[in-house]
Design a protein around this motif. Structure first.
Motif, PDB file in Angstrom:
ATOM      1  N   THR A  61      -6.029  57.952  34.361  1.00 25.51           N
ATOM      2  CA  THR A  61      -5.683  56.947  33.346  1.00 25.51           C
ATOM      3  C   THR A  61      -6.870  56.040  33.028  1.00 25.51           C
ATOM      4  OG1 THR A  61      -4.868  55.395  35.028  1.00 25.51           O
ATOM      5  CG2 THR A  61      -3.249  56.885  34.004  1.00 25.51           C
ATOM      6  N   HIS A  62      -7.626  55.641  34.040  1.00 26.20           N
ATOM      7  CA  HIS A  62      -8.815  54.809  33.784  1.00 26.20           C
ATOM      8  C   HIS A  62      -9.681  54.749  35.026  1.00 26.20           C
ATOM      9  CE1 HIS A  62      -6.079  51.893  35.577  1.00 26.20           C
ATOM     10  NE2 HIS A  62      -7.076  51.065  35.762  1.00 26.20           N
ATOM     11  N   THR A  63     -10.750  53.989  34.923  1.00 25.35           N
ATOM     12  CA  THR A  63     -11.840  54.153  35.864  1.00 25.35           C
ATOM     13  C   THR A  63     -11.851  53.169  37.040  1.00 25.35           C
ATOM     14  OG1 THR A  63     -14.203  54.582  35.868  1.00 25.35           O
ATOM     15  CG2 THR A  63     -13.477  52.713  34.594  1.00 25.35           C
ATOM     16  N   HIS A  64     -10.862  52.296  37.149  1.00 23.38           N
ATOM     17  CA  HIS A  64     -10.827  51.418  38.334  1.00 23.38           C
ATOM     18  C   HIS A  64     -10.649  52.271  39.597  1.00 23.38           C
ATOM     19  CE1 HIS A  64      -9.731  47.610  35.887  1.00 23.38           C
ATOM     20  NE2 HIS A  64     -11.000  47.602  36.231  1.00 23.38           N
ATOM     21  N   LEU A  65     -11.266  51.806  40.686  1.00 22.81           N
ATOM     22  CA  LEU A  65     -11.280  52.630  41.901  1.00 22.81           C
ATOM     23  C   LEU A  65      -9.897  52.886  42.475  1.00 22.81           C
ATOM     24  CD1 LEU A  65     -14.402  51.444  43.907  1.00 22.81           C
ATOM     25  CD2 LEU A  65     -14.081  53.580  42.657  1.00 22.81           C
ATOM     26  N   GLY A 161      -5.112  49.452  26.451  1.00 19.19           N
ATOM     27  CA  GLY A 161      -5.790  48.152  26.578  1.00 19.19           C
ATOM     28  C   GLY A 161      -6.474  48.106  27.932  1.00 19.19           C
ATOM     29  N   HIS A 162      -6.324  47.001  28.648  1.00 21.21           N
ATOM     30  CA  HIS A 162      -6.725  46.859  30.060  1.00 21.21           C
ATOM     31  C   HIS A 162      -8.223  46.908  30.318  1.00 21.21           C
ATOM     32  CE1 HIS A 162      -6.263  46.893  34.359  1.00 21.21           C
ATOM     33  NE2 HIS A 162      -6.836  48.070  34.472  1.00 21.21           N
ATOM     34  N   LEU A 163      -8.882  47.995  29.905  1.00 22.03           N
ATOM     35  CA  LEU A 163     -10.300  48.207  30.208  1.00 22.03           C
ATOM     36  C   LEU A 163     -10.790  49.275  29.244  1.00 22.03           C
ATOM     37  CD1 LEU A 163     -12.503  47.752  32.564  1.00 22.03           C
ATOM     38  CD2 LEU A 163     -11.730  49.960  33.405  1.00 22.03           C
ATOM     39  N   GLY A 186      -0.195  53.980  33.308  1.00 22.43           N
ATOM     40  CA  GLY A 186      -1.524  53.536  33.751  1.00 22.43           C
ATOM     41  C   GLY A 186      -1.455  52.035  33.912  1.00 22.43           C
ATOM     42  N   ASP A 187      -2.580  51.347  33.839  1.00 22.63           N
ATOM     43  CA  ASP A 187      -2.551  49.887  33.857  1.00 22.63           C
ATOM     44  C   ASP A 187      -2.467  49.406  32.424  1.00 22.63           C
ATOM     45  OD1 ASP A 187      -2.780  50.096  36.538  1.00 22.63           O
ATOM     46  OD2 ASP A 187      -4.696  49.048  36.722  1.00 22.63           O
ATOM     47  N   VAL A 188      -1.456  48.591  32.132  1.00 23.42           N
ATOM     48  CA  VAL A 188      -1.239  48.115  30.765  1.00 23.42           C
ATOM     49  C   VAL A 188      -1.891  46.751  30.597  1.00 23.42           C
ATOM     50  CG1 VAL A 188       0.507  47.485  29.055  1.00 23.42           C
ATOM     51  CG2 VAL A 188       0.928  49.390  30.621  1.00 23.42           C
TER      52      VAL A 188
END
Ligand code: ZN
Length: 458
Positions: A61-65, A161-163, A186-188
């Motif tokens: 979903t995205h790149t946060h660890l 959104g988010h990042l 994912g993170d919204v």
């Protein structure tokens, strides 16, 4: 019928990982690191419940660890399929995974040197070679494009959104001629956030897996731009330097963008901004390569790189030269929680001077230097030395990357017929609170899954 296993981010905010099976095929959504207490971190070493060689694809979903931090390990354990993510996520993941490998290797060496470990010797979860080995499996899929995986799955990304690059995953699983649609949030992100676009609304899937980080909280209403203008003005009136600890990917770019907006609106004359972090410099270049991915508010991201008032510093020598910098000016450096990195050197130099301000822009975990400063400690320890704090300590509120519970309900409002909404990626109280609101206000059936729980999706 398809099955969904919650391999992480269940009643906790880290370790996102889900396995979806249909027939004898499987895909995985996210593969994140467990962070925080030791009991959680130990899960990073647990043997997988599934056979990694059987997983057809991994979708990120995205790149946060806490969403990608176990990818190198999964590949080491035998996963050979494609790793799908959006184009910016692919570029940022490279930067973040390399940095994480470097830090873990350093930590392991430190523990071994100091004999602080029961494990002999302490090992990094993955090292630089593991990262290089997994990168060729990454494959970019732009937002809105459908991709098939094997004969049972199809998915597409929707902006969250988010990042930069963050997405929700709209997954369709086929079994015995029947299709089941599962949406992973994912993170919204927040609505009307700095730099990041609004999240695309949820689709009316059969099942929704929604994050609940702020499931029991609402964000402050004072616009960050006003708070920041006041802090800048007061610091500059004293002839001081504003020191901002910021996470290198996301927050650093938002802060520069916010300051450019303040100058563009004529609220302050131009001032020099020094970005002192090699990783933040790399991330900023990636941000500038995707102008269309950011909120369009007249400023864009051109200034992140091309404004003559923004200075990017990579080398140690450049960083040290900032010790002589006179106000009015801004230094942005990482880490965001002041748990390491160049920001600590700047704190040692700047905190004893009452003209300066340290501005905290994000959450500070207990036990960190950031927390101690927010708690108005007048003497702090940095690099084994005592530092007297005379600088002003301020906090910028409302910069969170996560929707609060009211924004999550807004995001979910198009979901009408879902048979169940699973609340994950939140502490238990937050997940329970959001589950209650979703049930009450949207009339949907909800469930807060436990770690390793398996849900059948009829
Ligand atoms: Zn995130």
């Amino acid at each position: 019928m398809p099955r969904l296993t919650f391999l992480g981010a269940a009643k906790t905010v880290t370790g996102s990982q889900y396995l979806v099976e249909a027939g004898d095929e499987a895909v995985m959504i996210d593969c994140g690191l467990f962070q925080g207490e030791q009991a959680l971190r130990r899960r990073n070493w647990a043997e997988p419940l599934f056979d990694p060689t059987r997983v057809a694809a991994l979708v990120l979903t995205h790149t946060h660890l806490d969403h990608i931090g176990r990818v190198p390990r999964l590949v080491k354990q035998g996963f050979r399929g494609p790793i799908y993510c959006t184009p910016p996520t692919l570029e940022l993941a490279e930067v973040l995974l390399r940095d994480a490998a470097h830090l873990q290797t350093e930590d392991a060496e430190y523990f071994n040197r100091k004999r602080l470990t029961k494990h002999e010797p302490a090992l990094p979860l993955f090292d630089e070679a593991d990262v290089e080995a997994c990168l060729p499996q990454f494959e970019a899929v732009p937002l809105g494009q459908a991709r098939t995986v094997g004969s049972a799955f199809e998915f597409g990304f929707r902006g969250a959104g988010h990042l930069l690059g963050a997405a929700s995953v709209d997954l369709r699983a086929r079994e015995h001629g029947r299709e089941t649609r599962v949406l992973f949030s994912g993170d919204v992100g927040r609505y009307d956030a700095v730099l990041t676009k609004d999240p695309e609304p949820a689709v009316d899937a059969d099942y929704v897996v929604a994050e609940s980080t702020y499931g029991n909280r609402l964000h402050a209403e004072v616009p960050p731009e006003e708070q920041l203008t006041r802090v800048l003005q007061q610091t500059f009136d004293r002839g001081g330097v504003l020191l901002v600890p910021a996470f290198a990917v996301g927050r650093a770019q938002q802060m520069i963008h916010l300051m450019e907006r303040i100058v563009a609106a004529g609220r302050l004359p131009p001032f020099h901004i020094h970005l002192d972090s090699p990783m933040a410099v790399d991330a900023t270049r990636i941000y500038a390569r995707y102008p269309g991915a950011h909120r369009q508010d007249g400023i864009g991201v051109r200034g992140l790189l091309h404004d003559r008032f923004v200075h990017l510093h990579r080398s140690r020598e450049e960083s040290q030269r900032l010790n002589d910098l006179q106000g009015p000016a801004v230094i942005l450096s990482s880490s965001g929680m002041l748990s390491g990195g160049r920001i600590l050197h700047h704190c040692r130099v700047r905190l004893p001077d009452h003209r300066n301000t340290l501005l905290i822009t994000g959450y500070q975990a207990s036990g960190t230097l950031g927390r101690a400063l927010l708690d108005k400690r007048t003497v702090v320890r940095i690099h084994k030395g005592e530092v007297v704090v005379r600088a002003h300590i301020e906090q910028l509120k409302g910069m969170s990357g996560h929707a609060d519970w009211r924004e999550m309900l807004r995001w979910l409002s198009a979901v009408k017929r879902a048979r169940r909404v699973f609340l994950t990626h939140g502490e238990e109280e937050a997940a329970d609170a959001l589950a209650m609101q979703v049930g009450k206000q949207l009339g949907l059936s909800t469930h807060v899954p436990a770690w390793d729980e398996v849900a059948e999706l009829p």
